[in-house]
Design an enzyme around this catalytic site. Structure first.
Site, PDB file in Angstrom:
ATOM      1  N   CYS A   1       1.105  -2.305  15.801  1.00 10.97           N
ATOM      2  CA  CYS A   1       1.152  -2.009  14.362  1.00 10.97           C
ATOM      3  C   CYS A   1       0.511  -3.131  13.555  1.00 10.97           C
ATOM      4  CB  CYS A   1       2.603  -1.805  13.929  1.00 10.97           C
ATOM      5  SG  CYS A   1       2.806  -1.630  12.150  1.00 10.97           S
TER       6      CYS A   1
ATOM      7  N   GLU B   1       0.825  -1.198   0.000  1.00 18.37           N
ATOM      8  CA  GLU B   1       0.000   0.000   0.000  1.00 18.37           C
ATOM      9  C   GLU B   1       0.866   1.258   0.000  1.00 18.37           C
ATOM     10  OE1 GLU B   1      -4.139  -1.340   1.897  1.00 18.37           O
ATOM     11  OE2 GLU B   1      -2.571  -1.082   3.378  1.00 18.37           O
TER      12      GLU B   1
ATOM     13  N   CYS C   1       5.934  -5.113  16.101  1.00 18.79           N
ATOM     14  CA  CYS C   1       5.513  -4.110  17.082  1.00 18.79           C
ATOM     15  C   CYS C   1       4.033  -4.369  17.401  1.00 18.79           C
ATOM     16  CB  CYS C   1       5.731  -2.705  16.531  1.00 18.79           C
ATOM     17  SG  CYS C   1       7.460  -2.423  16.078  1.00 18.79           S
TER      18      CYS C   1
ATOM     19  N   CYS D   1       3.590   8.507   1.440  1.00 20.50           N
ATOM     20  CA  CYS D   1       4.071   7.534   2.425  1.00 20.50           C
ATOM     21  C   CYS D   1       4.352   6.232   1.673  1.00 20.50           C
ATOM     22  CB  CYS D   1       2.995   7.357   3.490  1.00 20.50           C
ATOM     23  SG  CYS D   1       3.470   6.214   4.785  1.00 20.50           S
TER      24      CYS D   1
ATOM     25  N   CYS E   1      -1.268   5.914   9.812  1.00 20.90           N
ATOM     26  CA  CYS E   1      -0.040   5.235  10.251  1.00 20.90           C
ATOM     27  C   CYS E   1      -0.365   3.923  10.931  1.00 20.90           C
ATOM     28  CB  CYS E   1       0.678   6.068  11.308  1.00 20.90           C
ATOM     29  SG  CYS E   1       1.448   7.496  10.683  1.00 20.90           S
TER      30      CYS E   1
ATOM     31  N   CYS F   1       6.365  -6.879   7.376  1.00 25.19           N
ATOM     32  CA  CYS F   1       7.511  -6.451   8.182  1.00 25.19           C
ATOM     33  C   CYS F   1       7.914  -7.626   9.054  1.00 25.19           C
ATOM     34  CB  CYS F   1       7.115  -5.252   9.056  1.00 25.19           C
ATOM     35  SG  CYS F   1       8.496  -4.532   9.971  1.00 25.19           S
TER      36      CYS F   1
HETATM   37  N1  SAH Z   1       8.951   0.460  10.242  1.00 29.17           N
HETATM   38  C1  SAH Z   1       9.222   1.835  10.390  1.00 29.17           C
HETATM   39  C2  SAH Z   1       8.375   2.739   9.534  1.00 29.17           C
HETATM   40  C3  SAH Z   1       6.911   2.409   9.366  1.00 29.17           C
HETATM   41  S1  SAH Z   1       5.754   2.819  10.572  1.00 29.17           S
HETATM   42  C4  SAH Z   1       9.077   2.233  11.834  1.00 29.17           C
HETATM   43  O1  SAH Z   1       8.559   1.454  12.624  1.00 29.17           O
HETATM   44  O2  SAH Z   1       9.519   3.318  12.171  1.00 29.17           O
HETATM   45  C5  SAH Z   1       5.606   4.609  10.670  1.00 29.17           C
HETATM   46  C6  SAH Z   1       5.231   5.064  12.100  1.00 29.17           C
HETATM   47  O3  SAH Z   1       3.876   4.689  12.457  1.00 29.17           O
HETATM   48  C7  SAH Z   1       6.125   4.428  13.142  1.00 29.17           C
HETATM   49  O4  SAH Z   1       6.512   5.377  14.104  1.00 29.17           O
HETATM   50  C8  SAH Z   1       5.214   3.407  13.746  1.00 29.17           C
HETATM   51  O5  SAH Z   1       5.652   3.021  15.020  1.00 29.17           O
HETATM   52  C9  SAH Z   1       3.887   4.121  13.742  1.00 29.17           C
HETATM   53  N2  SAH Z   1       2.725   3.244  13.929  1.00 29.17           N
HETATM   54  C10 SAH Z   1       2.639   1.917  13.675  1.00 29.17           C
HETATM   55  N3  SAH Z   1       1.393   1.464  13.987  1.00 29.17           N
HETATM   56  C11 SAH Z   1       0.687   2.532  14.427  1.00 29.17           C
HETATM   57  C12 SAH Z   1      -0.670   2.711  14.841  1.00 29.17           C
HETATM   58  N4  SAH Z   1      -1.520   1.713  14.849  1.00 29.17           N
HETATM   59  N5  SAH Z   1      -1.069   3.944  15.198  1.00 29.17           N
HETATM   60  C13 SAH Z   1      -0.198   4.992  15.144  1.00 29.17           C
HETATM   61  N6  SAH Z   1       1.086   4.881  14.729  1.00 29.17           N
HETATM   62  C14 SAH Z   1       1.533   3.669  14.383  1.00 29.17           C
HETATM   63 FE1  SF4 Z   2       7.434  -2.973  11.300  1.00 31.19          FE
HETATM   64 FE2  SF4 Z   2       5.188  -1.761  12.077  1.00 31.19          FE
HETATM   65 FE3  SF4 Z   2       7.180  -2.095  13.814  1.00 31.19          FE
HETATM   66 FE4  SF4 Z   2       7.444  -0.334  11.798  1.00 31.19          FE
HETATM   67  S1  SF4 Z   2       5.972  -0.206  13.483  1.00 31.19           S
HETATM   68  S2  SF4 Z   2       8.955  -1.850  12.501  1.00 31.19           S
HETATM   69  S3  SF4 Z   2       6.296  -1.396  10.180  1.00 31.19           S
HETATM   70  S4  SF4 Z   2       5.984  -3.730  12.826  1.00 31.19           S
END
Ligand code: SAH
Ligand code: SF4
Length: 393
Positions: A142, A115, A139, A128, A368, A135
């Site tokens: 996420c 996406e 996390c 974006c 995000c 991934c």
């Molecule tokens: N993998 C990279 C970049 C992608 S995520 C990283 O983790 O930095 C971009 C941002 O969105 C990151 O700061 C991530 O932690 C945040 N993010 C992920 N899931 C989210 C959610 N459900 N709500 C708000 N931010 C989120």
């Molecule tokens: Fe991967 Fe989501 Fe963690 Fe970013 S926030 S490192 S995309 S699992």
């Protein structure tokens, strides 16, 4: 864990140079394109100039058809057409949010899908971009982290997202005309699906193309790479890409960060901060963005805010507070607006700017951390591919 531990990745990248069939010119560095032209018989003396011409057609004017490259001879154009293609990811679907945010699902080699999100703002617009299908990191807040199928995107697939978006925004300038200002697509954030620093070379090559002065011409200050904290690759980001850095910080104790951002078990808060303290910056005014997702009752107390400003002392920083974006089955809730405001005030009073990221495109699951939908579809496609190849059962 030690910062020098090797990085292991159970992901693969499709080789840049396919063994057979035409090669994609997109995603090649200038050097790589020069070698590719020489390999197919372009005289070495001419190769650099030819790269310059082709580069300009592809990246400055958005041309995909060799026949339109009118400053190349007909014979050379035919040669190019026989040996190369100019291919960007194919758009499978497009959704437009009521706030104007656009989300595309694009298909890449192997039937995988990722996406891409475009966020229009006053006088600017941010794309974006995804760096991986899914991934490998998990996390807990996420949506992308719950996706099992993972593969690295090629440089072509990464810069191809930018080109696809410019197609859809109809933002390629007419050859010969001046490029318009302000740009619809003026900024790139590597904040889509995937951990960009687990796909360093491809991300670097793609961003070099985005920054090239005879092409898409985005300044390095308009590109931000977000990492969960892959410490050994952080310095390379400054040295080899030179873009802005954002770090998914999200917690102020290792205990909490271990659960939210599990890569913390490998490179903990102290190790991460050490790397950020020595992060080379192009200018003194450049600051590192600390992303901090606001999770109700998990990481959003006053104590957390005070600890945060203590931890980052000495690092030129800005704190980006991200209200948690929910997704089906998510184990967290968004902090209240009052809580976010109070947290932001504490950080702000300590001298750090603390903007709250406005959730965009929530109605189309484009905010995000909400990106995922490729999984199920990708699995289906794999099944379909197997069925088509007579491999089912
Ligand atoms: N993998 C990279 C970049 C992608 S995520 C990283 O983790 O930095 C971009 C941002 O969105 C990151 O700061 C991530 O932690 C945040 N993010 C992920 N899931 C989210 C959610 N459900 N709500 C708000 N931010 C989120
Ligand atoms: Fe991967 Fe989501 Fe963690 Fe970013 S926030 S490192 S995309 S699992």
């Amino acid at each position: 864990m030690s910062a020098s531990a090797p990085i292991t990745q159970d992901v693969h990248t499709i080789p840049r140079k396919l063994p057979e069939g035409p090669q994609n010119l997109i995603g090649m560095t200038r050097e790589h394109m020069r070698n590719a032209l020489i390999e197919v018989g372009t005289p070495e003396k001419q190769a650099k100039m030819r790269v310059g011409q082709i580069w300009q057609w592809i990246y400055q004017w958005g041309v995909r058809d060799f026949d339109a490259m009118t400053n190349l001879s007909k014979a050379f154009r035919a040669d190019l057409g026989a040996r190369f293609v100019i291919e960007v990811p194919e758009v499978v679907s497009k959704q437009v949010s009521k706030d104007g945010t656009r989300k595309w699902l694009v298909r890449i080699a192997g039937g995988h899908e990722v996406e891409v999100v475009y966020i229009p703002e006053e006088g600017r617009g941010t794309l974006c971009v995804s760096s991986q299908v899914g991934c490998t990191l998990t996390c807990s807040f996420c949506h992308t982290g719950t996706q099992k199928l993972v593969r690295n995107l090629t440089a072509a697939e990464i810069i191809g997202q930018v080109m696809m978006a410019r197609d859809d925004l109809e933002e390629w300038p007419v050859p010969g005309a001046r490029t318009g200002q302000p740009r619809l697509l003026s900024n790139i954030v590597l904040m889509g699906m995937g951990e960009p620093l687990y796909n360093f070379e491809n991300v670097r090559d793609a961003m070099k193309i985005a920054m090239d002065e005879e092409g898409i011409q985005l300044s390095r200050r308009r590109i931000t790479l977000s990492t969960s904290g892959v410490v050994p690759e952080i310095e390379r980001t400054a040295n080899e890409i030179g873009c802005q850095l954002a770090v998914s910080f999200h917690a102020t104790t290792d205990e909490v960060r271990d659960t939210l951002v599990p890569i913390n078990k490998r490179w903990n808060i102290e190790t991460l901060l050490e790397a950020l303290k020595v992060y080379p910056r192009g200018r003194n005014s450049e600051r590192i963005t600390f992303e901090y997702v606001m999770l109700d009752g998990v990481n959003d107390s006053d104590e957390d805010a005070y600890r945060l400003v203590e931890l980052i002392k000495g690092i030129p920083a800005k704190i980006n507070l991200i209200p948690f974006n929910e997704w089906p089955g998510a184990p967290y809730k968004r902090s209240s607006n009052n809580r976010i405001r109070r947290f932001g005030d504490i950080v702000n009073n300590a001298g750090y700017s603390s903007p709250v990221r406005k959730p965009r495109g929530e109605d189309i699951m484009a905010a995000c951390g909400q990106l995922k939908s490729a999984t199920e579809r990708a699995r289906k496609s794999r099944k379909q591919i197997a069925a088509e190849a007579g491999l089912s059962g």
